[in-house]
Design a protein around this motif. Sequence first.
Motif, PDB file in Angstrom:
ATOM      1  N   ILE A  94      39.237  30.738  32.191  1.00 63.18           N
ATOM      2  CA  ILE A  94      38.662  30.563  33.684  1.00 63.18           C
ATOM      3  C   ILE A  94      39.875  28.995  34.501  1.00 63.18           C
ATOM      4  N   ALA A  95      40.656  29.904  35.692  1.00 58.66           N
ATOM      5  CA  ALA A  95      41.331  28.724  35.539  1.00 58.66           C
ATOM      6  C   ALA A  95      40.759  28.154  37.235  1.00 58.66           C
ATOM      7  N   ALA A  96      41.828  27.151  37.734  1.00 54.47           N
ATOM      8  CA  ALA A  96      40.617  26.312  38.701  1.00 54.47           C
ATOM      9  C   ALA A  96      40.188  26.248  39.666  1.00 54.47           C
ATOM     10  N   ASP A  97      40.775  27.706  39.931  1.00 61.14           N
ATOM     11  CA  ASP A  97      40.644  28.416  41.692  1.00 61.14           C
ATOM     12  C   ASP A  97      39.060  29.798  40.984  1.00 61.14           C
ATOM     13  N   GLY A  98      39.255  29.523  40.018  1.00 57.50           N
ATOM     14  CA  GLY A  98      37.766  30.768  39.240  1.00 57.50           C
ATOM     15  C   GLY A  98      38.030  32.498  39.138  1.00 57.50           C
ATOM     16  N   GLN A  99      39.825  32.154  39.111  1.00 60.67           N
ATOM     17  CA  GLN A  99      40.306  33.324  38.792  1.00 60.67           C
ATOM     18  C   GLN A  99      40.251  33.415  37.283  1.00 60.67           C
ATOM     19  N   SER A 100      39.608  34.414  36.015  1.00 58.49           N
ATOM     20  CA  SER A 100      39.520  34.731  35.223  1.00 58.49           C
ATOM     21  C   SER A 100      40.440  35.490  34.193  1.00 58.49           C
ATOM     22  N   VAL A 101      41.353  35.225  33.179  1.00 52.79           N
ATOM     23  CA  VAL A 101      41.420  36.309  32.236  1.00 52.79           C
ATOM     24  C   VAL A 101      41.085  36.389  31.452  1.00 52.79           C
ATOM     25  N   THR A 102      40.923  37.476  31.239  1.00 53.59           N
ATOM     26  CA  THR A 102      39.635  38.006  30.285  1.00 53.59           C
ATOM     27  C   THR A 102      40.009  38.424  28.669  1.00 53.59           C
ATOM     28  N   SER A 103      41.684  39.009  28.680  1.00 59.34           N
ATOM     29  CA  SER A 103      42.473  39.198  28.381  1.00 59.34           C
ATOM     30  C   SER A 103      43.827  39.048  28.285  1.00 59.34           C
ATOM     31  N   VAL A 104      45.272  38.885  27.058  1.00 63.61           N
ATOM     32  CA  VAL A 104      46.202  39.934  27.106  1.00 63.61           C
ATOM     33  C   VAL A 104      46.454  41.239  28.375  1.00 63.61           C
ATOM     34  N   ALA A 105      45.700  41.886  27.764  1.00 67.05           N
ATOM     35  CA  ALA A 105      45.820  42.825  29.008  1.00 67.05           C
ATOM     36  C   ALA A 105      45.413  42.820  30.103  1.00 67.05           C
ATOM     37  N   ASP A 106      44.185  42.365  30.494  1.00 69.25           N
ATOM     38  CA  ASP A 106      44.266  41.616  31.994  1.00 69.25           C
ATOM     39  C   ASP A 106      44.816  40.509  32.168  1.00 69.25           C
ATOM     40  N   GLY A 107      45.828  39.602  31.813  1.00 76.01           N
ATOM     41  CA  GLY A 107      46.571  38.854  32.039  1.00 76.01           C
ATOM     42  C   GLY A 107      47.650  40.246  32.771  1.00 76.01           C
ATOM     43  N   ILE A 108      48.553  40.439  32.236  1.00 76.06           N
ATOM     44  CA  ILE A 108      49.720  41.673  32.351  1.00 76.06           C
ATOM     45  C   ILE A 108      48.675  42.167  33.193  1.00 76.06           C
ATOM     46  N   SER A 109      48.161  42.495  33.323  1.00 72.21           N
ATOM     47  CA  SER A 109      47.110  43.494  34.942  1.00 72.21           C
ATOM     48  C   SER A 109      47.487  42.812  36.150  1.00 72.21           C
ATOM     49  N   LYS A 110      46.948  41.604  35.764  1.00 68.63           N
ATOM     50  CA  LYS A 110      47.083  40.320  36.781  1.00 68.63           C
ATOM     51  C   LYS A 110      48.680  40.510  37.811  1.00 68.63           C
ATOM     52  N   VAL A 111      49.406  40.071  36.814  1.00 70.31           N
ATOM     53  CA  VAL A 111      51.211  40.360  37.454  1.00 70.31           C
ATOM     54  C   VAL A 111      51.477  41.208  37.750  1.00 70.31           C
ATOM     55  N   LEU A 112      51.459  42.802  37.091  1.00 68.90           N
ATOM     56  CA  LEU A 112      51.776  43.884  37.327  1.00 68.90           C
ATOM     57  C   LEU A 112      51.036  44.627  39.024  1.00 68.90           C
ATOM     58  N   SER A 113      49.878  44.266  39.551  1.00 73.34           N
ATOM     59  CA  SER A 113      49.553  44.127  40.381  1.00 73.34           C
ATOM     60  C   SER A 113      50.088  43.500  41.501  1.00 73.34           C
ATOM     61  N   GLU A 114      51.264  42.592  41.318  1.00 76.20           N
ATOM     62  CA  GLU A 114      52.169  42.327  42.439  1.00 76.20           C
ATOM     63  C   GLU A 114      53.425  43.076  43.044  1.00 76.20           C
ATOM     64  N   TYR A 115      53.053  43.512  41.566  1.00 74.03           N
ATOM     65  CA  TYR A 115      53.962  44.929  42.491  1.00 74.03           C
ATOM     66  C   TYR A 115      53.449  45.753  43.464  1.00 74.03           C
ATOM     67  N   MET A 116      52.338  46.128  42.901  1.00 74.28           N
ATOM     68  CA  MET A 116      51.270  47.571  43.780  1.00 74.28           C
ATOM     69  C   MET A 116      51.925  47.564  45.512  1.00 74.28           C
ATOM     70  N   VAL A 117      52.709  48.686  45.767  1.00 71.58           N
ATOM     71  CA  VAL A 117      52.353  49.171  47.314  1.00 71.58           C
ATOM     72  C   VAL A 117      50.925  48.679  48.162  1.00 71.58           C
ATOM     73  N   ASP A 118      50.499  49.390  47.222  1.00 72.91           N
ATOM     74  CA  ASP A 118      48.461  48.849  48.430  1.00 72.91           C
ATOM     75  C   ASP A 118      48.051  47.853  47.052  1.00 72.91           C
ATOM     76  N   LYS A 119      48.759  47.266  47.390  1.00 67.15           N
ATOM     77  CA  LYS A 119      47.717  45.717  46.929  1.00 67.15           C
ATOM     78  C   LYS A 119      46.022  45.370  47.150  1.00 67.15           C
ATOM     79  N   PRO A 120      45.395  45.544  45.606  1.00 64.91           N
ATOM     80  CA  PRO A 120      43.385  45.876  46.002  1.00 64.91           C
ATOM     81  C   PRO A 120      43.362  44.312  47.066  1.00 64.91           C
TER      82      PRO A 120
END
Length: 120
Positions: A94-120
């Motif tokens: 859990i980062a200082a900003d409250g964002q959590s990374v629950t696994s390697v897969a979750d961390g990679i998904s957070k990086v990939l989300s920066e490349y989405m055309v329609d970001k969440p």
Amino acid sequence: MQDNDSTGLPVRPNDLPSVTHDIMTGHGLLHVVVGLLDSKPVEVFAHYNLKVDPCTKGNSEAICRAISLGLRRGIDVAEFVKQLSFIECGHKFIAADGQSVTSVADGISKVLSEYMVDKP
């Protein structure tokens, strides 16, 4: 039109621009390298800055190989983000900003989300 190899996949150019993203996980700092073609992700690599157990290393490599294959086959990056987000492994960060990374897969998904055309 892009040339295809004998398996039908687009031929990878000899040189690809890439961006390295660092994300903290429960296993330590994960470096995620995203290879880009026409500003779109086409391959992903991930490695830790510290020694991690072989299972974690193997899982991150398997995830990245599967993502890279899918991206080369034209699967939208949003599909990977949807499928990999919030997978848990028991080593949550859990980062200082409250964002959590629950696994390697979750961390990679957070990086990939920066490349989405329609970001969440």
